[in-house]
Write a protein that holds these residues in place. Structure first.
Motif, PDB file in Angstrom:
ATOM      1  N   ASP A  87     -16.117   6.172   2.940  1.00  0.00           N
ATOM      2  CA  ASP A  87     -17.415   6.843   3.048  1.00  0.00           C
ATOM      3  C   ASP A  87     -18.570   5.844   3.147  1.00  0.00           C
ATOM      4  OD1 ASP A  87     -16.441   9.391   3.075  1.00  0.00           O
ATOM      5  OD2 ASP A  87     -17.167   9.958   1.084  1.00  0.00           O
ATOM      6  N   ASP A  88     -18.309   4.600   2.804  1.00  0.00           N
ATOM      7  CA  ASP A  88     -19.330   3.550   2.871  1.00  0.00           C
ATOM      8  C   ASP A  88     -19.274   2.877   4.239  1.00  0.00           C
ATOM      9  OD1 ASP A  88     -21.243   1.622   2.367  1.00  0.00           O
ATOM     10  OD2 ASP A  88     -19.931   0.393   1.102  1.00  0.00           O
ATOM     11  N   ASP A  89     -19.769   3.584   5.262  1.00  0.00           N
ATOM     12  CA  ASP A  89     -19.820   3.057   6.628  1.00  0.00           C
ATOM     13  C   ASP A  89     -18.441   2.620   7.117  1.00  0.00           C
ATOM     14  OD1 ASP A  89     -21.176   2.435   9.013  1.00  0.00           O
ATOM     15  OD2 ASP A  89     -21.413   0.333   8.418  1.00  0.00           O
ATOM     16  N   PHE A  90     -17.440   3.448   6.796  1.00  0.00           N
ATOM     17  CA  PHE A  90     -16.077   3.224   7.288  1.00  0.00           C
ATOM     18  C   PHE A  90     -15.576   1.827   6.913  1.00  0.00           C
ATOM     19  CE2 PHE A  90     -18.656   5.756  10.240  1.00  0.00           C
ATOM     20  CZ  PHE A  90     -18.088   6.997  10.033  1.00  0.00           C
ATOM     21  N   ASN A  91     -15.644   1.513   5.624  1.00  0.00           N
ATOM     22  CA  ASN A  91     -15.235   0.188   5.143  1.00  0.00           C
ATOM     23  C   ASN A  91     -13.709   0.144   5.072  1.00  0.00           C
ATOM     24  OD1 ASN A  91     -14.725  -2.221   3.763  1.00  0.00           O
ATOM     25  ND2 ASN A  91     -16.661  -2.074   2.639  1.00  0.00           N
ATOM     26  N   VAL A  92     -13.103  -0.127   6.214  1.00  0.00           N
ATOM     27  CA  VAL A  92     -11.648  -0.076   6.317  1.00  0.00           C
ATOM     28  C   VAL A  92     -10.975  -1.182   5.517  1.00  0.00           C
ATOM     29  CG1 VAL A  92     -11.643   1.095   8.554  1.00  0.00           C
ATOM     30  CG2 VAL A  92     -11.699  -1.406   8.469  1.00  0.00           C
ATOM     31  N   GLN A  93     -11.650  -2.291   5.317  1.00  0.00           N
ATOM     32  CA  GLN A  93     -11.022  -3.369   4.553  1.00  0.00           C
ATOM     33  C   GLN A  93     -10.827  -2.973   3.098  1.00  0.00           C
ATOM     34  OE1 GLN A  93     -13.881  -5.542   6.709  1.00  0.00           O
ATOM     35  NE2 GLN A  93     -12.611  -7.364   6.796  1.00  0.00           N
ATOM     36  N   ASN A  94     -11.818  -2.307   2.504  1.00  0.00           N
ATOM     37  CA  ASN A  94     -11.628  -1.791   1.152  1.00  0.00           C
ATOM     38  C   ASN A  94     -10.682  -0.595   1.164  1.00  0.00           C
ATOM     39  OD1 ASN A  94     -13.323  -3.736   0.169  1.00  0.00           O
ATOM     40  ND2 ASN A  94     -15.075  -2.378  -0.143  1.00  0.00           N
ATOM     41  N   GLY A  95     -10.745   0.193   2.229  1.00  0.00           N
ATOM     42  CA  GLY A  95      -9.860   1.347   2.330  1.00  0.00           C
ATOM     43  C   GLY A  95      -8.400   0.943   2.400  1.00  0.00           C
ATOM     44  N   ILE A  96      -8.083  -0.061   3.217  1.00  0.00           N
ATOM     45  CA  ILE A  96      -6.677  -0.451   3.363  1.00  0.00           C
ATOM     46  C   ILE A  96      -6.165  -1.088   2.081  1.00  0.00           C
ATOM     47  CG2 ILE A  96      -7.024  -2.793   4.267  1.00  0.00           C
ATOM     48  CD1 ILE A  96      -4.438  -0.207   5.484  1.00  0.00           C
ATOM     49  N   SER A  97      -7.041  -1.671   1.280  1.00  0.00           N
ATOM     50  CA  SER A  97      -6.587  -2.242   0.005  1.00  0.00           C
ATOM     51  C   SER A  97      -6.038  -1.147  -0.906  1.00  0.00           C
ATOM     52  CB  SER A  97      -7.729  -2.991  -0.683  1.00  0.00           C
ATOM     53  OG  SER A  97      -8.701  -2.101  -1.196  1.00  0.00           O
ATOM     54  N   LYS A  98      -6.609   0.043  -0.820  1.00  0.00           N
ATOM     55  CA  LYS A  98      -6.093   1.164  -1.612  1.00  0.00           C
ATOM     56  C   LYS A  98      -4.757   1.662  -1.061  1.00  0.00           C
ATOM     57  CE  LYS A  98      -9.622   0.715  -4.135  1.00  0.00           C
ATOM     58  NZ  LYS A  98      -9.441   0.015  -5.435  1.00  0.00           N
ATOM     59  N   VAL A  99      -4.565   1.530   0.237  1.00  0.00           N
ATOM     60  CA  VAL A  99      -3.275   1.878   0.832  1.00  0.00           C
ATOM     61  C   VAL A  99      -2.205   0.900   0.349  1.00  0.00           C
ATOM     62  CG1 VAL A  99      -2.016   2.205   2.986  1.00  0.00           C
ATOM     63  CG2 VAL A  99      -4.414   2.887   2.837  1.00  0.00           C
ATOM     64  N   TYR A 100      -2.553  -0.395   0.279  1.00  0.00           N
ATOM     65  CA  TYR A 100      -1.608  -1.380  -0.265  1.00  0.00           C
ATOM     66  C   TYR A 100      -1.272  -1.052  -1.716  1.00  0.00           C
ATOM     67  CZ  TYR A 100      -2.664  -4.325   3.823  1.00  0.00           C
ATOM     68  OH  TYR A 100      -2.824  -4.816   5.093  1.00  0.00           O
ATOM     69  N   ASP A 101      -2.281  -0.633  -2.470  1.00  0.00           N
ATOM     70  CA  ASP A 101      -2.036  -0.249  -3.870  1.00  0.00           C
ATOM     71  C   ASP A 101      -1.074   0.933  -3.944  1.00  0.00           C
ATOM     72  OD1 ASP A 101      -3.732  -2.233  -4.761  1.00  0.00           O
ATOM     73  OD2 ASP A 101      -5.443  -0.888  -5.088  1.00  0.00           O
ATOM     74  N   LEU A 102      -1.238   1.875  -3.027  1.00  0.00           N
ATOM     75  CA  LEU A 102      -0.340   3.026  -3.003  1.00  0.00           C
ATOM     76  C   LEU A 102       1.082   2.590  -2.657  1.00  0.00           C
ATOM     77  CD1 LEU A 102       0.270   6.038  -3.074  1.00  0.00           C
ATOM     78  CD2 LEU A 102      -0.578   6.205  -0.716  1.00  0.00           C
ATOM     79  N   ALA A 103       1.211   1.661  -1.725  1.00  0.00           N
ATOM     80  CA  ALA A 103       2.541   1.162  -1.359  1.00  0.00           C
ATOM     81  C   ALA A 103       3.206   0.475  -2.555  1.00  0.00           C
ATOM     82  CB  ALA A 103       2.427   0.193  -0.182  1.00  0.00           C
ATOM     83  N   ARG A 104       2.427  -0.307  -3.302  1.00  0.00           N
ATOM     84  CA  ARG A 104       2.984  -0.958  -4.495  1.00  0.00           C
ATOM     85  C   ARG A 104       3.420   0.078  -5.531  1.00  0.00           C
ATOM     86  NH1 ARG A 104      -0.820  -5.077  -3.206  1.00  0.00           N
ATOM     87  NH2 ARG A 104      -2.525  -3.971  -4.241  1.00  0.00           N
ATOM     88  N   LEU A 105       2.589   1.098  -5.721  1.00  0.00           N
ATOM     89  CA  LEU A 105       2.946   2.162  -6.659  1.00  0.00           C
ATOM     90  C   LEU A 105       4.240   2.839  -6.225  1.00  0.00           C
ATOM     91  CD1 LEU A 105       2.089   3.867  -9.138  1.00  0.00           C
ATOM     92  CD2 LEU A 105       0.857   5.367  -7.545  1.00  0.00           C
ATOM     93  N   GLY A 106       4.374   3.071  -4.932  1.00  0.00           N
ATOM     94  CA  GLY A 106       5.591   3.689  -4.414  1.00  0.00           C
ATOM     95  C   GLY A 106       6.817   2.821  -4.624  1.00  0.00           C
ATOM     96  N   ASN A 107       6.666   1.514  -4.402  1.00  0.00           N
ATOM     97  CA  ASN A 107       7.791   0.595  -4.606  1.00  0.00           C
ATOM     98  C   ASN A 107       8.239   0.582  -6.064  1.00  0.00           C
ATOM     99  OD1 ASN A 107       8.186  -0.334  -1.958  1.00  0.00           O
ATOM    100  ND2 ASN A 107       6.571  -1.872  -2.149  1.00  0.00           N
ATOM    101  N   VAL A 108       7.263   0.544  -6.964  1.00  0.00           N
ATOM    102  CA  VAL A 108       7.584   0.534  -8.397  1.00  0.00           C
ATOM    103  C   VAL A 108       8.277   1.834  -8.791  1.00  0.00           C
ATOM    104  CG1 VAL A 108       6.578   0.543 -10.715  1.00  0.00           C
ATOM    105  CG2 VAL A 108       5.751  -1.085  -9.021  1.00  0.00           C
ATOM    106  N   TYR A 109       7.757   2.938  -8.292  1.00  0.00           N
ATOM    107  CA  TYR A 109       8.349   4.234  -8.626  1.00  0.00           C
ATOM    108  C   TYR A 109       9.778   4.324  -8.087  1.00  0.00           C
ATOM    109  CZ  TYR A 109       8.725   9.246  -9.436  1.00  0.00           C
ATOM    110  OH  TYR A 109       9.124  10.483  -9.890  1.00  0.00           O
TER     111      TYR A 109
END
Length: 470
Positions: free
Chosen positions: A362-384
């Protein structure tokens, strides 16, 4: 609350569409005299990502992007190839659609061609002449830039300085015909042998800027939400669009102006362009690299920032994309032994990551911060996925969330099913038996056989998993 950086005001503004729930946007497309290079692709990918995010947030998007299919470059290239200008346009529009499809760029709501709007362009110019904003001379028609009081407001340039700079070109034949050096062409009289259309001022063709004013207002109305393009188009192209559009309609042209940064090449950070001859065409590049890697590389840099195209950066993007695919595959593997039910705590962690992702985007399409949350989700998925017991509902929820968030970037995750699953599973079971029989030579042969087919085995406490690599 979604905010965008408006080039007109040079600040972030809360996005408020003219019609609630609807986004009307126009993005300048290519001049179709050659294959697009990755600098052109950057703009297409950036605004496709923006469009996808609007859609993810629930907006209905009307997305218009034009083809400039007549100008000096096209006339010269058609002459070189011994074909007509329309034939050249057909050739490279087809190539553009094929190349952008490979990059998973969604088709526009409309892709108008300038040559299909000649009557509308002529009518638009006639209105500008009637209002005193344009004047014909020797078969051409020029726009009186000085008459438009706000000329220079988008690029924040002083009109007196523009006039002084333009006046240096006193030997230019076209400049000599103008009332003022900064006036620009709306209609260009045809030279012998050139493609042309009849008009009140003689045979000729449209100037570059007029086509976008005519086509954007035709599809989106006199005033619309967003106009996008590369930062090099802010002046003179978009400045001139504003001047002629607002003079013709008497209304504000666009509410938000968005411009993407350049693609630079190599360690020297040289701007990529056809004129400099340092470009890499998408047509050639996607024969050598996975188009999804190129898409991911460009979509994960915030649209206003420059992108440095190097092999090192492409390799990094490929590794990051593979990490995400692996996380998706790891979770998918556990669906085989997942128990029915859900894990509320893990699902709440997933929802929090989605909320953080939305805050970033929402902050001017800040994809770099956005993709960091996707990486966090991937890590959460791997751990689970490593837990002794997992729940089917939670695994499916996390996988679907990963697909949706990456979908905004135009990236597709797919199950590793390129080879026959039964055949792969049979080889894996044969390898398991070979290991139990201490036949390690056969075990290694099977691993190598699958590796050569693009299948990587991973031995885990839950059994042997496999995944496909690109």
């Amino acid at each position: 609350m979604l905010k965008v950086f408006n080039t007109m005001t040079r600040q972030k503004e809360t996005f408020e569409p003219i019609t609630p729930g609807v986004v009307n946007m126009y993005v300048c497309g290519p001049t179709v005299y050659n294959y697009i290079h990755i600098g052109n692709a950057r703009s297409a990918i950036a605004f496709d990502t923006i469009r996808r995010y609007f859609e993810y947030r629930g907006y209905q998007v009307k997305y218009v992007s034009n083809f400039t299919d007549v100008d000096d470059k096209m006339i010269n290239e058609a002459h070189k190839e011994g074909i007509t200008v329309p034939q050249l346009g057909d050739k490279f529009i087809k190539a553009y659609k094929e190349d952008t499809a490979a990059l998973n760029i969604q088709p526009a709501t409309a892709n108008p061609r300038a040559t299909n709007f000649i009557p509308e362009i002529i009518s638009f110019i006639e209105t500008l002449i009637t209002k005193g904003y344009a004047y014909p001379v020797a078969g051409d028609v020029y726009y009186r830039a000085h008459k438009f009081a706000d000329y220079g407001k988008l690029s924040h340039q002083n009109i007196a300085e523009l006039e002084e700079g333009a006046s240096q070109h006193t030997n230019d034949e076209e400049t000599a015909r103008k009332e003022d050096p900064i006036d620009f062409a709306l209609w260009k009289g045809a030279k012998p042998g050139e493609i042309s259309w009849p008009s009140p001022w003689g045979a000729g063709r449209p100037g570059w800027h007029i086509e976008c004013s005519v086509m954007s207002t035709h599809y989106l109305g006199d005033t619309f939400d967003i106009h996008g393009g590369g930062e090099d188009l802010a002046f003179p192209h978009h400045e001139n669009e504003i001047a002629q559009s607002e003079a013709e309609t008497g209304k504000p042209f666009v509410h938000y102006w968005l411009h993407n940064g350049f693609v630079t090449v190599g360690d020297e950070n040289q701007k990529m362009s056809k004129s400099l001859g340092n470009f890499v065409t998408v047509h050639d590049l996607i024969q050598k690299v996975n188009p999804q890697t190129l898409r991911f590389f460009m979509a994960t840099t915030q649209y206003r920032r420059p992108i440095q195209y190097t092999q090192t950066n492409m390799d990094t993007a490929a590794r990051n994309l593979e990490r995400l695919q692996t996380a998706y595959d790891n979770m998918g593997y556990r669906l085989k032994d997942a128990e029915d039910g859900n894990d509320p705590k893990t699902e709440q962690e997933t929802r929090q990551l989605v909320a953080d992702y939305i805050d970033a985007m929402d902050d001017d399409f800040n994809v770099q911060n956005g993709i960091s949350k996707v990486y966090d989700l991937a890590r959460l998925g791997n751990v689970y996925a490593e837990r002794p017991v997992v729940f089917k509902g939670t695994v499916e929820f996390m996988r679907q969330t990963l697909v949706e968030l990456l979908g905004v970037f135009g990236v597709k995750l797919t199950a590793a099913t390129a080879l026959d699953d039964d055949h792969i599973e049979a080889l894996i079971q044969e390898r398991v038996q070979a290991r139990q029989d201490r036949n390690f030579q056969r075990s290694d042969e099977i691993r190598e056989q699958l590796k050569n087919q693009g299948i990587i085995l991973e031995d885990t406490p839950q059994g042997t998993r496999w995944r496909k690599v690109n």
